[in-house]
Design a protein around this motif. Structure first.
Motif, PDB file in Angstrom:
ATOM      1  N   GLU A 199       0.938  -1.168  -0.190  1.00 37.18           N
ATOM      2  CA  GLU A 199       0.113  -0.042  -0.006  1.00 37.18           C
ATOM      3  C   GLU A 199       0.903   1.226   0.136  1.00 37.18           C
ATOM      4  OE1 GLU A 199      -2.786  -0.298   3.282  1.00 37.18           O
ATOM      5  OE2 GLU A 199      -3.942  -1.689   2.272  1.00 37.18           O
ATOM      6  N   LEU A 200       2.067   1.170   0.540  1.00 38.04           N
ATOM      7  CA  LEU A 200       3.014   2.267   0.390  1.00 38.04           C
ATOM      8  C   LEU A 200       3.341   2.597  -0.970  1.00 38.04           C
ATOM      9  CD1 LEU A 200       4.907   4.260   2.041  1.00 38.04           C
ATOM     10  CD2 LEU A 200       6.569   2.246   2.120  1.00 38.04           C
ATOM     11  N   GLU A 201       3.494   1.665  -1.551  1.00 38.49           N
ATOM     12  CA  GLU A 201       3.896   1.807  -3.082  1.00 38.49           C
ATOM     13  C   GLU A 201       2.686   3.006  -3.752  1.00 38.49           C
ATOM     14  OE1 GLU A 201       4.515  -1.858  -4.804  1.00 38.49           O
ATOM     15  OE2 GLU A 201       6.169  -2.440  -3.746  1.00 38.49           O
ATOM     16  N   GLU A 202       1.644   2.808  -3.221  1.00 37.52           N
ATOM     17  CA  GLU A 202       0.657   3.381  -4.008  1.00 37.52           C
ATOM     18  C   GLU A 202       0.486   4.990  -3.577  1.00 37.52           C
ATOM     19  OE1 GLU A 202      -4.392   3.672  -3.730  1.00 37.52           O
ATOM     20  OE2 GLU A 202      -3.221   2.022  -3.086  1.00 37.52           O
ATOM     21  N   PHE A 203       1.141   5.231  -2.764  1.00 37.16           N
ATOM     22  CA  PHE A 203       1.300   6.832  -2.157  1.00 37.16           C
ATOM     23  C   PHE A 203       2.729   7.512  -2.224  1.00 37.16           C
ATOM     24  CE2 PHE A 203      -2.461   4.712  -0.209  1.00 37.16           C
ATOM     25  CZ  PHE A 203      -3.382   5.712  -0.373  1.00 37.16           C
ATOM     26  N   MET A 206       3.818   9.905  -4.813  1.00 35.53           N
ATOM     27  CA  MET A 206       2.797  11.012  -5.026  1.00 35.53           C
ATOM     28  C   MET A 206       3.850  12.320  -4.426  1.00 35.53           C
ATOM     29  SD  MET A 206      -1.086   9.996  -3.915  1.00 35.53           S
ATOM     30  CE  MET A 206      -1.686   8.408  -4.713  1.00 35.53           C
ATOM     31  N   LYS A 207       3.809  13.283  -5.239  1.00 36.55           N
ATOM     32  CA  LYS A 207       4.458  14.530  -4.609  1.00 36.55           C
ATOM     33  C   LYS A 207       3.399  15.297  -3.725  1.00 36.55           C
ATOM     34  CE  LYS A 207       6.477  19.082  -6.092  1.00 36.55           C
ATOM     35  NZ  LYS A 207       6.957  19.704  -6.989  1.00 36.55           N
ATOM     36  N   ASN A 208       2.283  15.046  -4.218  1.00 35.27           N
ATOM     37  CA  ASN A 208       0.884  15.794  -3.351  1.00 35.27           C
ATOM     38  C   ASN A 208       0.027  14.938  -3.089  1.00 35.27           C
ATOM     39  OD1 ASN A 208       2.012  18.661  -3.652  1.00 35.27           O
ATOM     40  ND2 ASN A 208       0.941  18.744  -5.578  1.00 35.27           N
ATOM     41  N   VAL A 209      -0.103  14.223  -1.707  1.00 33.24           N
ATOM     42  CA  VAL A 209      -1.009  13.272  -1.509  1.00 33.24           C
ATOM     43  C   VAL A 209      -2.328  13.574  -1.155  1.00 33.24           C
ATOM     44  CG1 VAL A 209      -1.315  11.316   0.538  1.00 33.24           C
ATOM     45  CG2 VAL A 209       1.204  12.280  -0.175  1.00 33.24           C
ATOM     46  N   GLU A 210      -3.162  13.401  -2.178  1.00 29.74           N
ATOM     47  CA  GLU A 210      -4.448  13.686  -2.312  1.00 29.74           C
ATOM     48  C   GLU A 210      -5.504  12.527  -1.636  1.00 29.74           C
ATOM     49  OE1 GLU A 210      -7.928  16.009  -2.329  1.00 29.74           O
ATOM     50  OE2 GLU A 210      -6.027  16.540  -3.169  1.00 29.74           O
ATOM     51  N   LEU A 211      -6.059  12.636  -0.181  1.00 30.92           N
ATOM     52  CA  LEU A 211      -6.819  11.610   0.394  1.00 30.92           C
ATOM     53  C   LEU A 211      -8.188  11.857  -0.014  1.00 30.92           C
ATOM     54  CD1 LEU A 211      -5.054  11.372   4.053  1.00 30.92           C
ATOM     55  CD2 LEU A 211      -4.623   9.974   1.898  1.00 30.92           C
ATOM     56  N   ASN A 212      -8.940  10.691  -0.482  1.00 29.82           N
ATOM     57  CA  ASN A 212     -10.182  10.953  -0.830  1.00 29.82           C
ATOM     58  C   ASN A 212     -11.039  10.026  -0.133  1.00 29.82           C
ATOM     59  OD1 ASN A 212      -9.661   8.482  -2.491  1.00 29.82           O
ATOM     60  ND2 ASN A 212      -9.036   9.521  -4.204  1.00 29.82           N
ATOM     61  N   SER A 222      -0.696   4.568   5.836  1.00 32.45           N
ATOM     62  CA  SER A 222       0.614   4.553   5.269  1.00 32.45           C
ATOM     63  C   SER A 222       1.534   5.600   5.890  1.00 32.45           C
ATOM     64  CB  SER A 222       0.742   4.720   3.716  1.00 32.45           C
ATOM     65  OG  SER A 222      -0.165   3.633   3.202  1.00 32.45           O
ATOM     66  N   ILE A 223       0.829   6.948   6.112  1.00 32.18           N
ATOM     67  CA  ILE A 223       1.637   8.129   6.637  1.00 32.18           C
ATOM     68  C   ILE A 223       2.078   7.754   7.993  1.00 32.18           C
ATOM     69  CG2 ILE A 223       0.993  10.319   7.400  1.00 32.18           C
ATOM     70  CD1 ILE A 223      -0.850  10.990   5.150  1.00 32.18           C
ATOM     71  N   TYR A 224       0.958   7.074   8.815  1.00 32.59           N
ATOM     72  CA  TYR A 224       1.421   6.974  10.215  1.00 32.59           C
ATOM     73  C   TYR A 224       2.422   5.843  10.334  1.00 32.59           C
ATOM     74  CZ  TYR A 224      -2.198   9.520  12.613  1.00 32.59           C
ATOM     75  OH  TYR A 224      -2.981  10.621  13.027  1.00 32.59           O
ATOM     76  N   ASN A 225       2.496   4.926   9.344  1.00 27.14           N
ATOM     77  CA  ASN A 225       3.253   3.638   9.470  1.00 27.14           C
ATOM     78  C   ASN A 225       4.736   4.216   9.041  1.00 27.14           C
ATOM     79  OD1 ASN A 225       1.622   1.864  10.498  1.00 27.14           O
ATOM     80  ND2 ASN A 225       1.046   0.951   8.387  1.00 27.14           N
ATOM     81  N   TYR A 226       4.808   5.030   8.149  1.00 25.02           N
ATOM     82  CA  TYR A 226       5.918   5.589   7.456  1.00 25.02           C
ATOM     83  C   TYR A 226       6.193   7.091   7.430  1.00 25.02           C
ATOM     84  CZ  TYR A 226       5.865   0.657   5.717  1.00 25.02           C
ATOM     85  OH  TYR A 226       5.675  -0.543   5.543  1.00 25.02           O
ATOM     86  N   PRO A 227       6.464   7.589   8.586  1.00 22.88           N
ATOM     87  CA  PRO A 227       6.284   9.044   8.885  1.00 22.88           C
ATOM     88  C   PRO A 227       7.431   9.624   8.195  1.00 22.88           C
ATOM     89  CG  PRO A 227       7.389   7.873  10.948  1.00 22.88           C
ATOM     90  CD  PRO A 227       6.566   6.940   9.986  1.00 22.88           C
ATOM     91  N   THR A 228       8.649   8.933   8.025  1.00 22.70           N
ATOM     92  CA  THR A 228       9.774   9.924   7.302  1.00 22.70           C
ATOM     93  C   THR A 228       9.559  10.112   5.793  1.00 22.70           C
ATOM     94  OG1 THR A 228      11.161   7.654   7.207  1.00 22.70           O
ATOM     95  CG2 THR A 228      11.761   9.000   8.959  1.00 22.70           C
ATOM     96  N   THR A 229       8.790   8.885   5.349  1.00 21.64           N
ATOM     97  CA  THR A 229       8.555   9.014   3.945  1.00 21.64           C
ATOM     98  C   THR A 229       7.641  10.146   3.458  1.00 21.64           C
ATOM     99  OG1 THR A 229       8.637   6.456   3.683  1.00 21.64           O
ATOM    100  CG2 THR A 229       7.403   7.419   2.015  1.00 21.64           C
ATOM    101  N   PHE A 230       6.708  10.613   4.328  1.00 18.61           N
ATOM    102  CA  PHE A 230       5.957  11.720   3.894  1.00 18.61           C
ATOM    103  C   PHE A 230       6.086  13.002   4.603  1.00 18.61           C
ATOM    104  CE2 PHE A 230       3.602   7.727   3.490  1.00 18.61           C
ATOM    105  CZ  PHE A 230       3.083   7.632   2.286  1.00 18.61           C
ATOM    106  N   THR A 231       7.200  12.942   5.411  1.00 17.78           N
ATOM    107  CA  THR A 231       7.545  14.397   6.093  1.00 17.78           C
ATOM    108  C   THR A 231       7.816  15.401   5.124  1.00 17.78           C
ATOM    109  OG1 THR A 231       8.201  13.188   8.103  1.00 17.78           O
ATOM    110  CG2 THR A 231       8.861  15.516   7.857  1.00 17.78           C
ATOM    111  N   GLY A 232       7.118  16.502   5.147  1.00 16.48           N
ATOM    112  CA  GLY A 232       7.648  17.640   4.096  1.00 16.48           C
ATOM    113  C   GLY A 232       6.788  17.724   3.147  1.00 16.48           C
TER     114      GLY A 232
END
Length: 327
Positions: A199-203, A206-212, A222-232
């Motif tokens: 599921e991480l590969e899906e996001f 993405m430069k801009n993570v749009e949650l729908n 995924s954001i909670y599981n991999y914080p360093t990947t999505f920081t910034g």
């Protein structure tokens, strides 16, 4: 007959949920086939129960008719033979009167004892049967006559949204479902690691993570599981405002109620959002937010949690379906 009405009631209740669009208030719509299967099964059981009762009533009517015809025939034979048997019976009746009275007295006591014995055993069985019917009828009454309530901030307040424990319980996965969607309790350790990486590969690209509405729970997990990947990164999503007693300044929680499987494991999912100083909200106001994702140590939880610093936001109407579901 009560069983027949109960089967018909549940069939109509499930069918009503499908027709009026309220099924998604109870289960993840991905599992709608389960309620559809239940409708088919309940209708089938209703038909079999109806046929059984019809056959039983028909047999009872046939037996009753046969008994009535038999009584008429016996009555006619007795009248014809009355003259022949009268003399013979009269001669022997006195010798048998005492014996017959004793025999009838004995049968009366035996019948009385049998009735008393049967009564003592039937009462508990009947009581348990009626209790079972009552348990089945209660959800029918509430389902038909009580309105379906949509979850909102009042449920958060009533539940005591104080985050006493940030860890989900494997024994009761629905009890601590808040902020972070956690499906790890439904997999083994290796199985969950495989699913979360997929599921991480899906996001991750993405430069801009749009949650729908469709990917909200997966993306948030995924954001909670991999914080360093999505920081910034820039993250945007819809949700309702909840201030809470533990939130200060222009920080608000922005939430969505979500179902992983059904209402039993539902939860309120989202993150802490830092709005501009001129933004003012009330609980249950719906907003669309876009901002940069960072992480902060939040003292009331004694945990590091995501914090979205808003770059832009706008008020939106409450969605027709305010819930999100685990795809």
């Amino acid at each position: 007959m009560i069983r027949l009405y109960i089967l018909a009631g549940f069939s109509c209740l499930f069918l009503m949920m499908h027709l009026n669009g309220n099924l998604n208030k109870y289960i993840n719509t991905k599992y709608a086939y389960l309620s559809e299967s239940a409708i088919v099964l309940l209708v089938t059981l209703f038909v079999f129960e109806f046929i059984r009762l019809y056959a039983k009533e028909r047999e009872a009517n046939r037996r009753k008719t046969k008994e009535l015809l038999g009584d008429e025939k016996v009555g006619g034979d007795d009248h014809a033979a009355h003259g022949h048997n009268h003399a013979h019976t009269h001669g022997h009746s006195h010798s048998h009167d005492s014996h017959d009275r004793d025999h009838e007295h004995h049968l009366h006591h035996a019948h009385h004892d049998h009735d008393h014995h049967g009564h003592s055993h039937d009462e508990p069985i009947r009581w348990k049967r009626y209790l079972g019917y009552g348990i089945l009828i209660f959800p029918l009454i509430t389902g038909f006559f009580l309105p379906v309530q949509t979850l909102d901030s009042s449920f958060v307040k009533a539940k005591g949204f104080s985050f006493p424990n940030f860890d989900a319980s494997a024994d009761n996965p629905g009890f601590h479902q808040f902020l972070k969607p956690d499906t790890s309790v439904f997999y083994g350790k290796q199985g969950y690691a495989k699913v979360s990486k997929k599921e991480l590969e899906e996001f991750s690209n993405m430069k801009n993570v749009e949650l729908n509405d469709i990917n909200y729970l997966k993306g948030l997990e995924s954001i909670y599981n991999y914080p360093t990947t999505f920081t910034g990164r820039t993250v945007s999503f819809d949700g309702f405002i909840y201030k809470g007693e533990q939130v200060e300044g222009n920080h608000y929680f922005v939430f969505r109620f979500g179902f992983i499987h059904c209402v039993a494991d539902s939860g309120v999912f989202g993150m802490l959002v830092n709005f501009p100083s001129d933004a003012t909200f009330h609980d249950d106001d719906w907003v669309h937010v876009t901002g940069k994702l960072n992480w902060t140590f939040y003292q009331p939880f004694k945990q590091t949690i995501p914090e979205l610093t808003v770059e832009k936001w706008n008020s939106i109407p409450k969605p027709k379906d305010p819930y999100v579901y685990r795809a």
